[in-house]
Write an enzyme that holds these catalytic residues in place. Sequence first.
Site, PDB file in Angstrom:
ATOM      1  N   LEU A  37       0.727  -1.049  -0.027  1.00 25.93           N
ATOM      2  CA  LEU A  37      -0.105  -0.131  -0.007  1.00 25.93           C
ATOM      3  C   LEU A  37       0.854   1.140  -0.203  1.00 25.93           C
ATOM      4  O   LEU A  37       1.832   1.193   0.820  1.00 25.93           O
ATOM      5  CB  LEU A  37      -0.736   0.069   1.378  1.00 25.93           C
ATOM      6  CG  LEU A  37      -2.341  -0.332   1.138  1.00 25.93           C
ATOM      7  CD1 LEU A  37      -2.848  -0.448   2.470  1.00 25.93           C
ATOM      8  CD2 LEU A  37      -3.235   0.386   0.251  1.00 25.93           C
ATOM      9  N   ASP A  38       0.785   2.357  -0.787  1.00 23.95           N
ATOM     10  CA  ASP A  38       1.388   3.405  -0.911  1.00 23.95           C
ATOM     11  C   ASP A  38       1.573   3.962   0.535  1.00 23.95           C
ATOM     12  O   ASP A  38       0.435   3.943   1.287  1.00 23.95           O
ATOM     13  CB  ASP A  38       0.900   4.421  -2.044  1.00 23.95           C
ATOM     14  CG  ASP A  38       1.103   3.703  -3.266  1.00 23.95           C
ATOM     15  OD1 ASP A  38       2.212   3.013  -3.501  1.00 23.95           O
ATOM     16  OD2 ASP A  38       0.529   4.394  -4.342  1.00 23.95           O
ATOM     17  N   PRO A  39       2.244   4.899   0.838  1.00 26.43           N
ATOM     18  CA  PRO A  39       2.689   5.448   2.114  1.00 26.43           C
ATOM     19  C   PRO A  39       1.294   6.302   2.482  1.00 26.43           C
ATOM     20  O   PRO A  39       0.663   6.181   3.691  1.00 26.43           O
ATOM     21  CB  PRO A  39       3.910   6.426   2.048  1.00 26.43           C
ATOM     22  CG  PRO A  39       4.664   5.660   1.104  1.00 26.43           C
ATOM     23  CD  PRO A  39       3.726   5.119  -0.050  1.00 26.43           C
ATOM     24  N   ALA A  41      -1.627   6.081   1.626  1.00 26.00           N
ATOM     25  CA  ALA A  41      -2.837   5.108   1.490  1.00 26.00           C
ATOM     26  C   ALA A  41      -2.975   4.449   2.974  1.00 26.00           C
ATOM     27  O   ALA A  41      -2.068   3.938   3.457  1.00 26.00           O
ATOM     28  CB  ALA A  41      -2.976   4.155   0.562  1.00 26.00           C
TER      29      ALA A  41
END
Length: 276
Positions: A37-39, A41
């Site tokens: 998961l992107d930071p 998100a």
Amino acid sequence: MDGILVIDKPAGMTSHDVIATLRRKYRQKKFGHTGTLDPDASGVLVILAGKAAKCLQFLPDTDKEYIAELALGSETDTDDASGTVVRTAPVNRDFSLDQELKKFEGPLHQQVPTTSAKKIAGRKLMDYQRKGQEVPAVYTDVTIYDTEVLDEDDLRFRVSCSSGTYIRALCRDLARATGNCGHMKSLRRTRAGGFTLEQAEPLDADCHTIHPIERVLETIPAADSAQVDLSDIRNGRHIRLNTPDDRVLVLDSDGHALAVYDRDHGDVFACARGLW
């Protein structure tokens, strides 16, 4: 600790940060995650602990679900709110979010964000960008199964999609389709790996629910226990099975995953991974 943890990743942390936190908390090194998961998100992050980390190669690319919010008026080099603004334009709100989203449902040939770990010629796209080089246009084939508008005014919506879909790219393309420029304002993953947000627990919880390893291997058919000598399995020996399946999960007498076996030739199966 052996099993599956489902963490509600907070925004502002990388997936690796979550792993590092769990390693410190439980004083155990073997942790892995099933999908980054992107930071910026938040939401469902499925963690494999101990013996479960051996299962990673056998996990299917499961469908995912997200809640995203679109911001109009500016486009960034990362297609999300963390990037540098590269273009601005007056906001046009003369469109139906529901109607525009429906146009993206189905198979989609999606351009990957330039700030991405996707590789071309052995290099990540983000490496080209970091060095100030022209980033090659890379596309991936994904599927948007369903969309639902949650708040028309805030441009917040739910999307169910195949693994590998870039929601920030969807936001970018959605903005362009409406005559705007825009980026993803926020993102929350609500389903991944067969787990939902309702099952996810805070990272800072005193303790976490440990789901059994078998939970993420349930798509692999179980071998007929009557045809299996468990001592052969524990020693990694080839076995013979009368089954149409090319991959099977061998369970012990208590129903716990013991090994994954793949067809070698004929009715002979070889151990692909021991899980003991």
